[in-house]
Design an enzyme around this catalytic site. Structure first.
Site, PDB file in Angstrom:
ATOM      1  N   LYS A 188       0.852  -1.187   0.000  1.00  0.00           N
ATOM      2  CA  LYS A 188       0.000   0.000   0.000  1.00  0.00           C
ATOM      3  C   LYS A 188       0.887   1.236   0.000  1.00  0.00           C
ATOM      4  O   LYS A 188       1.436   1.632   1.022  1.00  0.00           O
ATOM      5  CB  LYS A 188      -0.923   0.043   1.224  1.00  0.00           C
ATOM      6  CG  LYS A 188      -2.045   1.048   0.996  1.00  0.00           C
ATOM      7  CD  LYS A 188      -2.615   1.635   2.263  1.00  0.00           C
ATOM      8  CE  LYS A 188      -1.820   2.773   2.817  1.00  0.00           C
ATOM      9  NZ  LYS A 188      -1.603   3.931   1.935  1.00  0.00           N
ATOM     10  N   ALA A 190       1.740   5.336  -0.375  1.00  0.00           N
ATOM     11  CA  ALA A 190       1.043   6.543   0.084  1.00  0.00           C
ATOM     12  C   ALA A 190       0.163   7.053  -1.051  1.00  0.00           C
ATOM     13  O   ALA A 190       0.566   7.028  -2.228  1.00  0.00           O
ATOM     14  CB  ALA A 190       2.063   7.600   0.482  1.00  0.00           C
ATOM     15  N   GLU A 264       9.509   1.065  10.645  1.00  0.00           N
ATOM     16  CA  GLU A 264      10.530   2.102  10.376  1.00  0.00           C
ATOM     17  C   GLU A 264       9.829   3.433  10.572  1.00  0.00           C
ATOM     18  O   GLU A 264       9.083   3.883   9.706  1.00  0.00           O
ATOM     19  CB  GLU A 264      11.062   1.984   8.940  1.00  0.00           C
ATOM     20  CG  GLU A 264      11.787   0.688   8.629  1.00  0.00           C
ATOM     21  CD  GLU A 264      13.186   0.627   9.232  1.00  0.00           C
ATOM     22  OE1 GLU A 264      13.669   1.662   9.733  1.00  0.00           O
ATOM     23  OE2 GLU A 264      13.780  -0.458   9.212  1.00  0.00           O
ATOM     24  N   CYS A 298      13.592  10.748   6.757  1.00  0.00           N
ATOM     25  CA  CYS A 298      13.475  10.335   8.158  1.00  0.00           C
ATOM     26  C   CYS A 298      14.813  10.451   8.877  1.00  0.00           C
ATOM     27  O   CYS A 298      14.849  10.548  10.093  1.00  0.00           O
ATOM     28  CB  CYS A 298      12.959   8.910   8.244  1.00  0.00           C
ATOM     29  SG  CYS A 298      13.908   7.785   7.231  1.00  0.00           S
ATOM     30  N   GLU A 394       9.708  16.745  14.363  1.00  0.00           N
ATOM     31  CA  GLU A 394      10.396  16.256  13.166  1.00  0.00           C
ATOM     32  C   GLU A 394      10.077  17.269  12.077  1.00  0.00           C
ATOM     33  O   GLU A 394       8.925  17.363  11.621  1.00  0.00           O
ATOM     34  CB  GLU A 394       9.882  14.855  12.802  1.00  0.00           C
ATOM     35  CG  GLU A 394      10.664  14.255  11.654  1.00  0.00           C
ATOM     36  CD  GLU A 394      10.200  12.844  11.292  1.00  0.00           C
ATOM     37  OE1 GLU A 394       9.110  12.426  11.693  1.00  0.00           O
ATOM     38  OE2 GLU A 394      10.964  12.174  10.576  1.00  0.00           O
TER      39      GLU A 394
END
Ligand code: NAD
Length: 494
Positions: A188, A190, A264, A298, A394
């Site tokens: 799946k 995004a 993750e 990330c 973040e």
């Protein structure tokens, strides 16, 4: 609050020929005419629609993949390796198509998109190579009463959920080890960036992956998808890359059928520059760690800590680099592309405004751009207060947030003062300090005098709330295997 603007420049346009090339790739994907609209973040225009699959369509895909998985589990390691090698070759043969597609749906500059194609394809090659090294061993029971043979079996139907920031690499990093270990998969992607994954899986099928084995499910309702699919008893594994809050939700769902889970999750990477660092290397490394993927990584350098003695020179150097970075379409000459959507651009402005209210100094950038697309200027904030939003979030965008520190112990303590632990960076010319600080950082990955530590051969992953499990390397294959053992009774004969 309006920010005084000293570095505002025109956005650079994209090359129409390159855009047309991307659109030819999209036209070849065979997409439906209604469904989820996919937009180009550099222009805001809709470039494609993909199917909006509901929970029942997702469950049908589970059934199809599950059926195809039975014969795949019986293939030999060499057969699986040959198919993965062929997939790698096709990804490389289509590198131009893939790179253009990545820019069109995700926005990063074309040169970086080529980098992602190689990085993404590297996982396929790596797992083609790992597939033929199935591991198992032989052990003896201490009392001599048994001989133990361990072996690995495919974990089972694997659900792979990926984010928008690296639409090829995040998909291949999961699909390739899942297939190498003998599993079927549901992918799946995004909803913001499904096209590259769809194309990559079409290439996998051309390379010899059985057509039903890897099902791509696109949906505007991610939670309906996961609620249905992760509770289906045919599913045995979930591997997720994305934000920590969504990861927590998926772990709860995974608990229902006790699924093997790889997570993750989000990062909040500290980057430490010590007085004894090579200044040029530190500026180059910090620029790369911050600006890769327009800051939407990330492992992006989120909190930059600079020791007092080198701080002024470092800030000067990094400000110059950021101020000189041109902004615009990834299809033109710009060094920095758009952020993914309007929400991201608005969020950048909130970080900057809040940091300034907390006493930070704006050295460059600090503004968005009017007109079509979603852009934010490369920005440097110095003297950022640790309580400000930008120091605690973040950032996921092109803002370098600098804090200063005195001693090594203080720098490390502040770097570790977060619930996240994906990546960290240390810049120093002292070997002892490099290892002392790398050892002390509570992160799964440490870049030493290096801003981009990603590599298909490395066990990528986080500690603390940045995740569970590893991707890439031999460890990445184990995530898709179940370890079993056979115990043979031994009794002495006479
Ligand atoms: P996100 O968590 O919003 O979405 C990631 C994926 O999960 C998307 O496909 C989304 O549709 C899906 N999703 C969202 N809610 C879901 C639900 N309830 N059930 C099932 N699927 C759901 O993250 P994002 O904005 O796409 O990506 C940015 C985040 O990803 C950042 O936090 C970043 O640090 C993280 N990330 C981590 C890594 C890593 O390797 N650790 C790599 C890239 C990105």
């Amino acid at each position: 609050m309006t920010i005084a603007d000293t570095t505002r420049r025109e956005l650079l346009a994209g090359d129409p020929e390159r855009i047309a090339r991307a659109d030819r790739v999209i036209a070849g994907l065979g997409l439906p005419s209604t469904g989820i609209a996919v937009a180009d973040p550099a222009t805001g225009e809709t470039i494609a629609t993909v199917a909006d699959q509901d929970a029942s369509a997702a469950l049908a895909a589970v059934g199809t993949a599950d059926a195809a998985g039975r014969s795949w589990a019986r293939t030999t390691p060499r057969q699986r390796a040959d198919v993965l090698h062929a997939w790698y070759d096709l990804l490389i043969a289509h590198r131009d198509d893939l790179a253009h597609l990545i820019v069109r749906e995700m926005g990063k500059p074309l040169a970086e998109a080529y980098g992602e194609v190689q990085y993404g394809a590297d996982f396929v090659r790596w797992y083609a190579e790992e597939a033929v090294r199935p591991r198992g061993d032989y052990r003896e029971s201490p009392n001599g009463g048994a001989q133990i043979i361990t072996r690995r079996s495919p974990v089972g139907l694997s659900v792979l959920i990926t984010p928008w920031n690296f639409p090829l690499a995040m998909a291949t990093r999961k699909i390739a080890p899942a297939l190498a270990a003998g599993n079927p998969a549901i992918v799946k992607p995004a909803a913001l960036t499904p096209l590259t994954t769809i194309f990559a899986v079409q290439l996998a099928v051309q390379a010899g992956v059985p057509a039903d084995l890897v099902q791509v499910v696109t949906t505007s309702s991610a939670s309906a998808f996961s609620t249905a699919v992760l509770r289906d008893p045919r599913v045995r594994k979930v591997s997720f890359t994305g934000s920590t809050p969504v990861g927590r939700t998926l772990l709860e769902l995974a608990s229902v059928n006790v699924l093997r889970s790889s997570m993750e999750l989000g990062g909040n990477a500290p980057l430490l520059v010590f007085d004894d660092a090579d200044l040029e290397r530190a500026v180059d490394g910090a620029y790369a760690a911050k600006m890769r993927n327009v800051g939407q990584s990330c492992i992006g350098a989120n909190r930059i800590y600079v020791q007092d003695g080198i701080a002024d020179a470092f800030v000067e150097g990094l400000t110059e680099r950021l101020a000189a970075a041109t902004v615009g379409s990834g299809f033109g000459e710009a060094a920095v592309g758009p952020v993914i959507d309007d929400r991201a651009a608005t969020q950048m402005q909130q970080y900057v405004d809040d940091a300034l209210e907390h006493g930070a100094t704006l050295r460059t950038g600090g503004h968005g751009f009017d007109g079509a697309g979603h852009f934010y200027a490369p920005t440097l904030l110095d003297h950022v207060d640790p309580t400000s939003l930008v120091a605690r979030s973040e950032i996921f965008g092109p803002i370098a947030a600098i804090q200063r520190f005195g001693t090594q112990a203080e720098g490390v303590e502040r770097a570790n003062d977060t619930e996240f632990g994906l990546a960290g960076y240390v810049f120093t010319e002292s070997l002892d300090r490099a290892f002392d600080v790398a050892d002390a950082l509570q992160t799964g990955i440490v870049g030493i005098n290096q801003g981009v530590p990603s590599n298909a051969a490395a066990p990528f992953g986080g500690v603390k709330q940045s995740g569970l499990g590893r991707e890439g390397s031999a460890e990445g294959l184990e995530e898709y295997e179940s370890i079993r053992y056979f115990s043979l009774a031994r009794r002495a004969t006479s």
